[in-house]
Design an enzyme around this catalytic site. Structure first.
Site, PDB file in Angstrom:
ATOM      1  N   CYS A  32     -12.765   0.495   8.828  1.00  0.00           N
ATOM      2  CA  CYS A  32     -11.882   0.017   7.755  1.00  0.00           C
ATOM      3  C   CYS A  32     -11.992   0.878   6.508  1.00  0.00           C
ATOM      4  O   CYS A  32     -13.094   1.286   6.133  1.00  0.00           O
ATOM      5  CB  CYS A  32     -12.256  -1.415   7.368  1.00  0.00           C
ATOM      6  N   SER A  33     -10.857   1.091   5.832  1.00  0.00           N
ATOM      7  CA  SER A  33     -10.899   1.747   4.532  1.00  0.00           C
ATOM      8  C   SER A  33     -11.513   0.767   3.538  1.00  0.00           C
ATOM      9  O   SER A  33     -11.435  -0.440   3.727  1.00  0.00           O
ATOM     10  CB  SER A  33      -9.496   2.162   4.091  1.00  0.00           C
TER      11      SER A  33
ATOM     12  N   ILE B   4     -12.504  -0.986  -0.380  1.00  0.00           N
ATOM     13  CA  ILE B   4     -11.878  -1.446  -1.626  1.00  0.00           C
ATOM     14  C   ILE B   4     -12.276  -0.437  -2.699  1.00  0.00           C
ATOM     15  O   ILE B   4     -13.462  -0.108  -2.830  1.00  0.00           O
ATOM     16  CB  ILE B   4     -12.359  -2.869  -1.955  1.00  0.00           C
TER      17      ILE B   4
ATOM     18  N   HIS C 117      -9.315   3.913  -0.864  1.00  0.00           N
ATOM     19  CA  HIS C 117      -7.944   3.416  -0.808  1.00  0.00           C
ATOM     20  C   HIS C 117      -7.641   2.487  -1.981  1.00  0.00           C
ATOM     21  O   HIS C 117      -7.564   1.270  -1.824  1.00  0.00           O
ATOM     22  CB  HIS C 117      -7.739   2.703   0.544  1.00  0.00           C
TER      23      HIS C 117
ATOM     24  N   LYS D 170      -9.897   6.127   4.689  1.00  0.00           N
ATOM     25  CA  LYS D 170     -11.180   5.684   5.228  1.00  0.00           C
ATOM     26  C   LYS D 170     -12.353   6.140   4.378  1.00  0.00           C
ATOM     27  O   LYS D 170     -13.241   5.339   4.069  1.00  0.00           O
ATOM     28  CB  LYS D 170     -11.330   6.205   6.677  1.00  0.00           C
TER      29      LYS D 170
ATOM     30  N   CYS E 259       0.820  -1.210   0.000  1.00  0.00           N
ATOM     31  CA  CYS E 259       0.000   0.000   0.000  1.00  0.00           C
ATOM     32  C   CYS E 259       0.855   1.262   0.000  1.00  0.00           C
ATOM     33  O   CYS E 259       0.334   2.368  -0.085  1.00  0.00           O
ATOM     34  CB  CYS E 259      -0.943  -0.002   1.196  1.00  0.00           C
TER      35      CYS E 259
END
Lengths: 100, 387
Positions: free
Chosen positions: B211-212, B214, B335, B331, B89
């Site tokens: 969570c960030s 998809i 991402h 977030k 990442c």
């Protein structure tokens, strides 16, 4: 595909990690698994510290709710890990189970 | 260290696509859109570009395409040196670092840095497995996912500093507020603490809204030795630092900090001759809410164990200082893993030029980006300054 050569090579490392006592350093319960682990979810993963000070990340098996705490004593055991591939190679590896 | 550089590094143009579930868009479309926007802003022609650095993680494991440098050079219609840079990442941040070193060395006068990722074409469990390419062997064998690794980091931080699930939820609420001011964000709408706390568990104690997501998206930056069209309002990259640590969590003694981020930040502050307290605005790697709390501490913005209360008091929200993740962060802006490190530079560049729109931090002069690969095996820090 799970490479049988890679499994054979890694088995030597696994043997040295079995039957060792450790303590839970941190833990989580996985509800959203990756490919290869869908049939096992939800499952618990821990970072455990062996008495030697070395740490290892693996699943916790045979647990009850009261075992899910930092400091819980565990012992390393041999278990099937990922769901096997169509070629039939069944991967085994290190997991932990609670003791005491 | 900075005076050793042969050249200064100017950002002449920068752009991102909309981030989100972009099923009608291909990686080619996404990269081309932001590259041409960045080039137009830069005042340069495509023929002025001497090299291309592509930040990407998953093109091979998900898309089956492992030759991205030539792939995008072909798409743009130029045959210059072009290469993919990967570091999970942190791929985008590393591509920026490669571009920075190319300019400071004097090898190239103008280069293009592109970050791109296409993730939503695939099933979530396939994406989760591909992302674990950034982890350690034992973690993959355990069935770990990135949420589960950060969940164990969160559990350690909670145990040591008394951090709560509500503290983590505050990060998501703040970043969604900032994203509500960003039309390019994947989730441009506010959320409440209660929504975060009631969302379903992904990997305890992390919930869906910790969570960030998809994401598909791309970002591009044009770097140059010369100020060009930006001579009156130039933005320079004054530090670019990278540090690495172990791939797996088990090889680390302390799970409440990312040593790579601490090390890279220290190098970057030395290179730029600034301190954490000088930073006006920052884009940090909030892949999970706990990651932003730890980033605040690793970067030296707040003492260890004190970041959660500072975030709760609004110190990092628009109106506070330093303002963190004005884009909405990973977030809420989204991402697309290889694009994130480049998008962070785009956001800070716009903040320092005063063209960040409704999310503008008034009078921002000095900005920082913090891009992390894996669970902290790579960290890339950039410091940008408006002159």
């Amino acid at each position: 595909m799970i490479s049988p050569v890679k499994i054979w090579r890694n088995q030597k490392k696994i043997q040295k990690l079995l039957g060792l006592e450790a303590k839970i350093v941190s833990f989580t319960r996985v509800h959203v698994p990756p490919v290869g682990f869908i049939s096992q979810a939800p499952y618990v993963i821990i970072v455990a510290e062996f008495n030697s000070g070395r740490r290892y990340t693996a699943q916790l098996v045979d647990w009850e709710e009261h075992h899910l705490k930092i400091g819980q004593k565990v012992i390393s055991v041999l278990r099937k890990t990922r769901d096997p591939s169509e070629e039939g190679v069944i991967p085994y590896g290190v997991k932990f189970r609670p003791i005491g | 260290m900075a005076e050793k550089f042969k050249n200064k590094v100017f950002i002449l143009g920068a752009s991102t696509t909309k981030f989100g579930e972009l099923w009608s868009r291909s990686p080619r479309d996404l990269a081309k859109e932001c590259v041409f926007q960045a080039l137009e802003e830069s005042g340069l022609e495509l023929s002025d570009v001497e090299a291309i650095y592509v930040g990407n993680m998953l093109s091979g494991s998900l898309g089956g395409q492992d030759h991205l440098g030539a792939f995008f050079a072909e798409e743009l219609g130029i045959s210059v040196p072009a290469m993919k840079i990967e570091g999970a990442c942190a791929s985008g941040g590393l591509a920026m670092h490669a571009g920075f070193t190319a300019i400071t060395s004097g090898l190239y006068k103008n280069v293009l840095v592109v970050g791109v990722e296409k993730m939503t074409d695939y099933k979530p469990e396939e994406v989760a497995k591909a992302l674990m390419g950034a982890g350690a062997d034992s973690e993959r064998e355990a069935g770990a996912t990135f949420p589960s690794l950060y969940a164990m980091i969160a559990r350690s931080h909670m145990e040591k500093y008394g951090t709560t699930e509500k503290d983590m939820a505050e990060v998501a609420v703040k970043n969604h507020y900032h994203a509500s001011l960003n039309s390019h964000a994947q989730f441009p709408h506010p959320i409440t603490l209660e929504q975060v706390l009631k969302s379903s568990t992904v990997s305890s104690p992390l919930k869906l809204l910790d969570c960030s997501p998809i994401t598909d998206g791309a970002a591009a930056v044009v770097l140059s030795q010369e100020s060009g069209v930006r001579s009156q309002e130039s933005v320079n990259i004054i530090a670019s630092a990278v540090a690495t640590d172990t791939l797996g969590l088990a090889e680390r003694k302390d799970l409440t900090t990312l040593k790579s981020a601490v090390d890279a930040a220290k190098k970057a502050y030395q290179m730029a001759k600034v301190a954490a307290q000088d930073i006006d605005v920052a884009e940090v790697h909030d892949c999970f809410t706990i990651a932003e709390i730890i980033a605040m501490e690793d970067l030296g913005f707040f003492p260890k164990g004190k970041a959660a209360s500072a975030i709760r008091e609004g110190k990092t929200r628009l109106g506070g200082r330093p303002v963190v993740n004005t884009s909405g962060g990973l977030k809420a802006c989204g991402h697309p893993v290889g694009a994130t490190g480049v998008k962070q530079i785009v956001e800070i560049y716009r903040q320092l030029r005063g063209i960040a729109g409704k999310k503008q931090v008034k009078g921002a002069k000095l900005g920082l980006t913090h891009n992390v690969g894996g669970s902290g095996a790579t960290a890339v820090i950039h410091i940008l300054k408006s002159l």
